[in-house]
Design a protein around this motif. Sequence first.
Motif, mmCIF file in Angstrom:
data_model
loop_
_atom_site.group_PDB
_atom_site.id
_atom_site.type_symbol
_atom_site.label_atom_id
_atom_site.label_comp_id
_atom_site.label_asym_id
_atom_site.label_seq_id
_atom_site.Cartn_x
_atom_site.Cartn_y
_atom_site.Cartn_z
ATOM 1 N N UNK A 89 0.826 -1.206 0.000
ATOM 2 C CA UNK A 89 0.000 0.000 0.000
ATOM 3 C C UNK A 89 0.863 1.260 0.000
ATOM 4 N N UNK A 90 1.954 1.236 0.753
ATOM 5 C CA UNK A 90 2.804 2.414 0.869
ATOM 6 C C UNK A 90 3.778 2.553 -0.299
ATOM 7 N N UNK A 91 4.280 1.441 -0.840
ATOM 8 C CA UNK A 91 5.373 1.489 -1.806
ATOM 9 C C UNK A 91 4.992 1.029 -3.203
ATOM 10 N N UNK A 92 3.741 0.585 -3.362
ATOM 11 C CA UNK A 92 3.336 0.077 -4.666
ATOM 12 C C UNK A 92 3.623 -1.406 -4.791
ATOM 13 N N UNK A 93 3.280 -1.962 -5.932
ATOM 14 C CA UNK A 93 3.442 -3.397 -6.155
ATOM 15 C C UNK A 93 4.912 -3.808 -6.058
ATOM 16 N N UNK A 94 5.114 -5.047 -5.626
ATOM 17 C CA UNK A 94 6.464 -5.580 -5.527
ATOM 18 C C UNK A 94 7.068 -5.702 -6.919
ATOM 19 N N UNK A 95 8.340 -5.318 -7.051
ATOM 20 C CA UNK A 95 9.061 -5.444 -8.318
ATOM 21 C C UNK A 95 9.910 -6.703 -8.329
ATOM 22 N N UNK A 96 10.435 -7.062 -7.174
ATOM 23 C CA UNK A 96 11.290 -8.233 -7.047
ATOM 24 C C UNK A 96 10.988 -8.904 -5.716
ATOM 25 N N UNK A 97 11.053 -10.238 -5.698
ATOM 26 C CA UNK A 97 10.784 -10.967 -4.459
ATOM 27 C C UNK A 97 11.816 -10.661 -3.371
ATOM 28 N N UNK A 98 12.967 -10.124 -3.771
ATOM 29 C CA UNK A 98 13.971 -9.755 -2.774
ATOM 30 C C UNK A 98 13.480 -8.623 -1.874
ATOM 31 N N UNK A 99 12.450 -7.899 -2.320
ATOM 32 C CA UNK A 99 11.862 -6.848 -1.479
ATOM 33 C C UNK A 99 11.300 -7.400 -0.184
ATOM 34 N N UNK A 100 10.979 -8.673 -0.156
ATOM 35 C CA UNK A 100 10.413 -9.265 1.058
ATOM 36 C C UNK A 100 11.338 -9.090 2.254
ATOM 37 N N UNK A 101 12.655 -8.984 1.992
ATOM 38 C CA UNK A 101 13.621 -8.838 3.085
ATOM 39 C C UNK A 101 13.455 -7.509 3.820
#
Length: 679
Positions: A89-101
């Motif tokens: 919600x704050x940053x927009x859709x995930x671009x890479x699964x590494x964002x999960x970290x």
Amino acid sequence: MRFKLLVLFTFLLIGFAAKAQTQEDQLIKDLIESIAENLPEDYDLSELQDRLTYFRKHPINLNNTNAEELKTLVFLSPLQISNLFEHIRKNGKLIDLLELQSIPEFDIQTIQRLLPFVTLEQSATTDKITGKNLLMYGNNDLILRYGRVIEKSKGYTDLPGSRYLGTPDRYLFRYRYTYSNRVSASLVFEKDAGEYFFNGPKQKPFDFLSGHIAFLNTGRFKKIVLGDYTMQFGQALTLWSGFAFGKSPDITGVAKRDVGLRPYTSANEFAFLRGAAITVNIAKNIDFSPFVSHRKLDASMSVVNGQNVVSTINETGLHRTQSEIDNKNNLEQTVYGGVLQYRTSALNVGAVAYHTSFNRAFIPGSGLYRIHNFTGKELTNLGAHYSYTYKNFYFFGEFGKSLDAGLAYVNGALVSLSSTVSAVVLHRNYQKNYHNFFNQATAEASEAFNEKGFYAGLNINPSKIWSIQVYGDYFKFPWLRFRVDAPSDGYEFLGQVTYSPTKTFRAILRYKTEVKQQNTSLTVPFNYLDEVKRENYRAEVKWAAGKSFGFQNRVEVVQFKKGDAKAEFGYLAYQDVSYAPLSSRLSGNIRVAYFNTASYDSRIYAYEDDVLYNFTFGLYNGKGLRGYANLKYRLAKRVDLWGRYALYNYDNVETVGSGLDEINGKMKSEMRIQLRYQF
């Protein structure tokens, strides 16, 4: 001799066997073992494995999902799910699964577990429901399974009186159809060992038949299910059928992952509803789930004032002896009601109301501990549940009321104390006359009534390679219980340390102790309560040697002590081996175990590998050796064949088992064959 030949044959076999399990298969096994070790040994976990296997083949798009879907991944906590949506919600859709970290609460272990089941890619396959799409893009899964205990037990001999009337063979036929996340259908036939095959009374054609057809995500009608289904809402206090998990090293498991209405695909013969149910969106953020169910249940009957009344409901689904067959379908149960839910990104509030009626009355037995049990033919249950996320807090709870009887409630909170420490607390109070037939809330007893308790746990990740889980639970039973002729209390404590320096090595140390009270074993004029203490010590290592060999080693020691009696011990040590040369159609794994327990009180259970969708919890009791071998062979691109052989070899015994399952000799062996065809 037979056991030695099995071990020799199996070790020779792994010299050319293929990989026993892919990394994802091993992950599914680890997940199931970690959350299932406190369940009964006959608990059917195929519904859970079915979910995980499906999402491994059809990953969830994290940019296009909802909380209900993510809750089916039982290793994700509600706080993690909430933090994921807040991040998007704050940053927009995930671009890479590494964002999960970068998302709070998403530690390395959680991310490693999650990756095989999720994606960021949108499926190119259309999911519009048309005849052409159903035929071209649907997935069909057919399983045929056969198994039996090889030795002949006492129940199959020509003894007068009680005996098993059917054959020792076990059969399973299971067909499952899925189309995207829009259409689901299944058909399950099962025959247990000792039951008639085709020609038995009250049987058509197998002893057990289950099926459903479901349409999902069809606009306002989110779910439509005809046939067998489960309802899982709130904290499992008011309306919860199907499987549910309680206390485990995953401390967040005490907060239930309620997934609402779901089709039923398991071979468990008790834990489901049968009829029709829907979930419909009636206004913004508001869903309504009405349902109706009519089932015939197995029940033991007794005669009171010249009328047949129900003593107990039989949940095993076994119909082997004449008495079990006589009890089959003795009781008719009709259930109808609905669930109203309001959901936002942070808040979920729900109300439950339903009525249960039976064609025969319940009359509890003569035991004093049963005096508060349900009586009569009619029962109405009301409940309200909630969950709310505020920053790093997740609050949850439920209140349940059986009309004209007792009240029950449970409340808890998950909190992220820092980037490395999270905690959970839970308080419960279930009155002794709280009546509910669909109740699987967190409890020390098998059912949530006549219990008060407080649970607290910590999850600490001081670094990427270390993980510590600790929980304590104090419980109190205000009224009498079976074999406990006075109010009683107790506590449970678990501490576990995990060391994972690499993806291919993991070491676990665990200590668990549980103290309860039970009637004394001494011969005295009246019963008093003895303290019963059980302690478990476990050390386990999982590691890989190169790209081919995988190993799991475990040593477990149990100490049991009741009252002033001398403590008794049991221990188990086993070695699991898998071998993994690439590009082979054949795969396999083995276990060789040694166990020595003083009595049944110091027994040890351990999860065992088995054929797909079948689950075995090995009972290690007595003294001897245990071994099994599992093989899988890919006959063709979509056709797999499984085989399993398992053997107990006991020391210094003349018979194995008891009652009708007694076998002459010191060995008990079992074989299983399964064919799977996907098209």
